[in-house]
Structure formats: C-alpha cells, structure tokens
Design an enzyme around this catalytic site. Structure first.
Site, PDB file in Angstrom:
ATOM      1  N   PHE A  63     122.243  33.633  33.704  1.00 37.49           N
ATOM      2  CA  PHE A  63     122.573  34.017  35.199  1.00 37.49           C
ATOM      3  C   PHE A  63     123.742  35.378  34.980  1.00 37.49           C
ATOM      4  CE2 PHE A  63     125.321  33.758  38.861  1.00 37.49           C
ATOM      5  CZ  PHE A  63     124.235  33.248  39.859  1.00 37.49           C
ATOM      6  N   THR A  85     121.836  36.363  27.793  1.00 36.98           N
ATOM      7  CA  THR A  85     121.969  36.760  26.313  1.00 36.98           C
ATOM      8  C   THR A  85     122.267  38.359  26.188  1.00 36.98           C
ATOM      9  OG1 THR A  85     120.382  35.148  25.489  1.00 36.98           O
ATOM     10  CG2 THR A  85     120.526  37.250  24.318  1.00 36.98           C
ATOM     11  N   ASN A 110     110.065  32.813  33.784  1.00 33.79           N
ATOM     12  CA  ASN A 110     110.867  34.123  33.687  1.00 33.79           C
ATOM     13  C   ASN A 110     110.196  34.613  32.214  1.00 33.79           C
ATOM     14  OD1 ASN A 110     113.051  35.006  31.413  1.00 33.79           O
ATOM     15  ND2 ASN A 110     113.434  32.741  32.086  1.00 33.79           N
ATOM     16  N   PHE A 114     115.185  39.344  27.118  1.00 34.78           N
ATOM     17  CA  PHE A 114     116.373  40.099  26.867  1.00 34.78           C
ATOM     18  C   PHE A 114     116.627  41.339  27.395  1.00 34.78           C
ATOM     19  CE2 PHE A 114     116.787  37.467  22.501  1.00 34.78           C
ATOM     20  CZ  PHE A 114     116.871  36.227  23.266  1.00 34.78           C
ATOM     21  N   SER A 173     114.328  32.021  22.639  1.00 34.32           N
ATOM     22  CA  SER A 173     113.735  32.687  23.829  1.00 34.32           C
ATOM     23  C   SER A 173     112.302  32.882  23.213  1.00 34.32           C
ATOM     24  CB  SER A 173     114.433  34.094  24.246  1.00 34.32           C
ATOM     25  OG  SER A 173     113.288  34.680  24.947  1.00 34.32           O
ATOM     26  N   ASN A 175     110.402  35.000  25.014  1.00 30.74           N
ATOM     27  CA  ASN A 175     109.969  36.199  25.496  1.00 30.74           C
ATOM     28  C   ASN A 175     110.116  37.244  24.589  1.00 30.74           C
ATOM     29  OD1 ASN A 175     109.162  34.967  27.927  1.00 30.74           O
ATOM     30  ND2 ASN A 175     111.189  34.955  28.632  1.00 30.74           N
ATOM     31  N   THR A 176     110.625  37.136  23.423  1.00 33.29           N
ATOM     32  CA  THR A 176     110.968  37.991  22.329  1.00 33.29           C
ATOM     33  C   THR A 176     109.931  37.684  21.216  1.00 33.29           C
ATOM     34  OG1 THR A 176     113.090  38.882  22.961  1.00 33.29           O
ATOM     35  CG2 THR A 176     112.181  39.222  20.685  1.00 33.29           C
ATOM     36  N   LYS A 214     121.150  27.327  20.071  1.00 39.80           N
ATOM     37  CA  LYS A 214     120.166  26.948  21.293  1.00 39.80           C
ATOM     38  C   LYS A 214     118.891  26.893  20.754  1.00 39.80           C
ATOM     39  CE  LYS A 214     119.442  28.055  26.133  1.00 39.80           C
ATOM     40  NZ  LYS A 214     119.934  28.581  27.127  1.00 39.80           N
ATOM     41  N   ASN A 243     116.268  25.463  25.683  1.00 42.25           N
ATOM     42  CA  ASN A 243     115.740  26.747  26.344  1.00 42.25           C
ATOM     43  C   ASN A 243     114.693  26.397  27.482  1.00 42.25           C
ATOM     44  OD1 ASN A 243     115.609  29.494  27.154  1.00 42.25           O
ATOM     45  ND2 ASN A 243     116.514  30.056  25.019  1.00 42.25           N
ATOM     46  N   TYR A 316     120.769  26.297  35.732  1.00 37.82           N
ATOM     47  CA  TYR A 316     120.610  27.535  36.166  1.00 37.82           C
ATOM     48  C   TYR A 316     119.572  27.441  37.279  1.00 37.82           C
ATOM     49  CZ  TYR A 316     119.104  32.492  36.581  1.00 37.82           C
ATOM     50  OH  TYR A 316     118.993  33.729  36.773  1.00 37.82           O
TER      51      TYR A 316
HETATM   52  C1  FMN Z   1     115.871  33.812  35.035  1.00 33.94           C
HETATM   53  C2  FMN Z   1     116.458  33.030  33.732  1.00 33.94           C
HETATM   54  C3  FMN Z   1     116.837  33.890  32.671  1.00 33.94           C
HETATM   55  C4  FMN Z   1     117.356  33.100  31.559  1.00 33.94           C
HETATM   56  N1  FMN Z   1     117.977  34.027  30.468  1.00 33.94           N
HETATM   57  C5  FMN Z   1     118.262  33.443  29.537  1.00 33.94           C
HETATM   58  C6  FMN Z   1     118.865  34.021  28.382  1.00 33.94           C
HETATM   59  O1  FMN Z   1     119.189  35.405  28.637  1.00 33.94           O
HETATM   60  N2  FMN Z   1     119.228  33.314  27.253  1.00 33.94           N
HETATM   61  C7  FMN Z   1     119.163  32.055  27.235  1.00 33.94           C
HETATM   62  O2  FMN Z   1     119.582  31.505  26.243  1.00 33.94           O
HETATM   63  N3  FMN Z   1     118.511  31.384  28.131  1.00 33.94           N
HETATM   64  C8  FMN Z   1     118.094  31.922  29.489  1.00 33.94           C
HETATM   65  N4  FMN Z   1     117.467  31.163  30.326  1.00 33.94           N
HETATM   66  C9  FMN Z   1     117.310  29.714  30.186  1.00 33.94           C
HETATM   67  C10 FMN Z   1     118.573  28.980  30.879  1.00 33.94           C
HETATM   68  O3  FMN Z   1     119.643  29.234  29.962  1.00 33.94           O
HETATM   69  C11 FMN Z   1     118.309  27.689  30.746  1.00 33.94           C
HETATM   70  O4  FMN Z   1     118.160  27.204  29.036  1.00 33.94           O
HETATM   71  C12 FMN Z   1     116.937  26.792  31.241  1.00 33.94           C
HETATM   72  O5  FMN Z   1     116.598  27.709  32.407  1.00 33.94           O
HETATM   73  C13 FMN Z   1     116.740  25.408  31.549  1.00 33.94           C
HETATM   74  O6  FMN Z   1     117.802  25.099  32.406  1.00 33.94           O
HETATM   75  P1  FMN Z   1     117.313  25.023  33.890  1.00 33.94           P
HETATM   76  O7  FMN Z   1     116.159  24.142  34.055  1.00 33.94           O
HETATM   77  O8  FMN Z   1     118.420  24.321  34.672  1.00 33.94           O
HETATM   78  O9  FMN Z   1     117.149  26.483  34.484  1.00 33.94           O
HETATM   79  C14 FMN Z   1     117.132  31.942  31.566  1.00 33.94           C
HETATM   80  C15 FMN Z   1     116.587  31.086  32.619  1.00 33.94           C
HETATM   81  C16 FMN Z   1     116.130  31.689  33.543  1.00 33.94           C
HETATM   82  C17 FMN Z   1     115.458  30.978  35.011  1.00 33.94           C
END
Ligand code: FMN
Length: 364
Positions: A63, A85, A110, A114, A173, A175-176, A214, A243, A316
C-alpha cells in the site's frame, strides 16, 4: 476524513484505473490533516517480536511502497504499518496496466514487479520521521536484475535496520521471476545465515531489529516443513503468511480478469491463506509469532486468522472495496468478541482452531 473517503471518494476512485486510484488515495492521505491516533483499548494490545503493538491490525506491504504516508496510516488507527517492498536500487517494475480489480470477487490481481523508488529515497523519508513513534516495519526485496539476490537482502538489512521497527524479507512475490526459489531449504538456509549474522551485527538499540520472513501461500506442505525447519534453526523472529497466490480458485466469477498474470489477493485468497497459516502455526509450535494476511475483509475474518494462529493480522485488498473505515470496524469486532467472553484476552484465542483446520479438506 475516513467518512469522507468511504462515502464520497471511494466510489469515485473505483471509476479510475486501479493504479491511478491508488496514487490519488496516497495524495489525499498526504494532504489530510495529521492526527494522533485515538488510544486503543488496552485489551487490544499485543506484544510480539519484542515490540508493543497498540492493536493487532496492520496495513500490509504494497500500500505504501515508498514510505510516503506511514504516519497518516497510523493516524487512521492501524496498529502498525509495513512499508515496501523496497529494493536496493530504484526500478520501474512491469509495464502498465499491472493491477486489476475483480469487482465481483472483491479481489485484486497485481503484477507490479517491485516498482520501488529504491533504498535511498525510502531511508531519507524514514530518517525524517525518526522519533515519531508507532510501529513501522520495512519490507525488503531484491532488484530484478541483481546478480546476487542474497547480497541485496543483506545490504537492505544493514541499511534499514536502524530506522525500522522490524524488517520483512519478501521472498514470496510471484512477480519477480525466480524469487520464490529462495524459499527452497538450501537457498533459504544460506540467505538466513547471512541475514542473521548481519542482523546481530547492526544492533541499533538493545537487541537487534526483528527480522520476519514473508512466504507464499502456494508452498507444498513438504516445502513448508523444510522451510519452517530452517527458519526455526536460524532463529528468525517471525513469519508472515502470506503473500498473493498464483492460483485461481474455481469459484472466481470475473473469469476475464482472472486470466491476468500476477498474484491474486482479497476475499478469494482467505481460505488458502488461512489454511497455510494454520499449517505454519502447528509446525512453528510457538517458537515465534505469526502475522496472518490474505483476504481479511471483516472482524469475523480477522478473528478467524487469530484462531488459525496469528498474533497479528494485516490487510490490503479489502480497503479497496470496504474503505479505510474497515480498521475501526475490525477493532470493534475484536473487542466485541472479548465482551462476549470468548476469551479474557485476544492472545488466548491464538491458534485455538489451528489443529482442527489442518484436518479439513484442502480449500479449493
Ligand atoms: C497492489 C498490491 C501490491 C502489493 N505489493 C506488495 C509488496 O510490494 N510486497 C509484499 O510483500 N506484498 C505486496 N502485496 C501483498 C500484500 O501485502 C498481501 O500479502 C496480499 O495482498 C494479501 O492480503 P489482502 O488479501 O488483504 O490484500 C501487494 C498486494 C497488492 C494488492
């Protein structure tokens, strides 16, 4: 302010591209008058990782990736904020569009990859708020083009430990490319050995800054066995489960958006993430606390995470659909559970359902 957001701004924001809407929300939070958070009921307090959390509801990483609004988020009533991150060097992430709402499912996909302003920019912001109080953790990750990802994590631990309440190693993640390979026992053991050595050297205050790991909700149970073994042996301070998932539950209704590549979060992630939390809890055997994340969108869902084994929770995606007032609603629901005498303190509920959950059918 929360009322304004939730009644007026949020429906408007949902008309925008999700990433543009997110930028607007951050701008609004930057402009909002700064308030001190209202003191929480002392029954919500949690002590974990050597830190005193005023309440167990945190905002998950992603967020506030660049530490732009940690104090505004604390002011909204979150018990802690996880920024990042953050990567060592700035990087743009994947091409847009890379965030998708699945409205019918109250979910998000998403593949940001990163996008980070980098360590220097984030450190400067955190240094500027040093002494402001509140629990602000920093989630760190490796640069996509790094030739030595382990070295990236070690460097970030050194850099951010002095200004972070805790540091989260994000090796989950999706996505990397290749990042999740670091969760394999041999690679993880090497990474954590170097991290712990660095953590114990950079001790900015009495006791080193806690380091959390994580993980992905997509690990097999045998991989989870190995991973928890390594984390316990290396004396890491805690874990975050977890995650986003690369899976696509068959129940998803927005089939078109569900085909987008990336990590799925929000309501459909709850069953899998909560099951993985329970599986982790029974393997950790109380050696360290867990943070439960994934699909929390109500007080009941937050309580479910606690009963599955979480000392603390984060969210989130539900903020997109339910608004920033959700944190207040969840805290009230947790207090109501205590009033109903489900327990004297929240801590008494941690993990009470974990063993039974691990005997259920695997969530679809
Ligand atoms: C748009 C978006 C970006 C995210 N970016 C990161 C990130 O940079 N690093 C990370 O550890 N998790 C990231 N997450 C994962 C969240 O921290 C969380 O682990 C995941 O969304 C599950 O929780 P939620 O269902 O409440 O969203 C991201 C999630 C979303 C939706």
């Amino acid at each position: 302010m929360i009322g304004f957001f939730d009644r007026l701004a949020r429906p408007l924001l949902r008309a925008f591209d999700p990433e543009d809407a997110h930028s607007l929300a951050l701008k609004a939070l930057k402009l909002a008058p700064r308030r001190r958070p209202r003191a929480d009921d002392s029954r919500l307090a949690v002590r974990a990782f050597g830190l005193n959390f005023p309440n167990p509801v945190g905002i998950a990483a992603g967020f506030d990736k660049h530490a732009e609004v940690p104090d505004a988020l604390l002011g909204l009533g979150f018990g802690f904020v996880e920024i990042g991150t953050v990567t060592p060097l700035p990087q743009a992430g994947n091409p847009r569009p890379r965030v998708f709402r699945l409205e019918a499912d109250q979910a998000v996909i998403n593949r940001l990859g990163f996008n980070s302003e980098g360590e220097a920019a984030v450190l400067a912001r955190l240094a500027a708020r040093a002494g402001a109080g509140g629990i602000v953790g920093v989630n760190v990750g490796a640069n996509k083009d790094s030739s030595d990802r382990t070295a990236d994590y070690v460097r970030l631990i050194e850099a951010v430990s002095p200004v972070a309440s805790y540091v989260t190693l994000n090796i989950s993640s999706p996505n990397t490319p290749g990042l999740r390979e670091l969760q394999r026992a041999s690679a993880l053991d090497d990474l954590l050995a170097r991290i712990v050595e660095t953590r114990d050297l950079v001790a900015p205050r009495p006791g080193p800054t806690p380091v959390l790991l994580k993980i992905a909700p997509d690990l097999s149970l045998s991989d989870l066995d190995d991973l928890v073994g390594v984390v316990r042996a290396r004396r890491i301070d805690g874990m975050i489960v977890g995650n986003t998932t690369i899976g696509r539950p068959p129940t998803l209704r927005d089939r078109a958006s569900a085909q987008q590549a990336g990590g799925l979060s929000g309501r459909p992630l709850y069953p899998l993430a909560t099951r993985m939390l329970a599986e982790t809890y029974v393997r950790v055997e109380g050696a360290f606390p867990l943070i439960g994340v994934g699909g929390i969108d109500s007080g009941k869902a937050a309580l479910g995470k606690i009963r599955a084994g979480a000392d603390l929770v984060q969210l989130y995606s539900a903020l997109v659909y339910r608004g920033l007032g959700l944190v207040t609603e969840i805290k009230a629901a947790l207090l109501a559970a205590l009033d109903r005498r489900e327990a004297d303190r929240l801590g008494d509920l941690v993990g009470v359902d974990a063993a039974a959950m691990t005997a259920e059918n695997w969530p679809a």
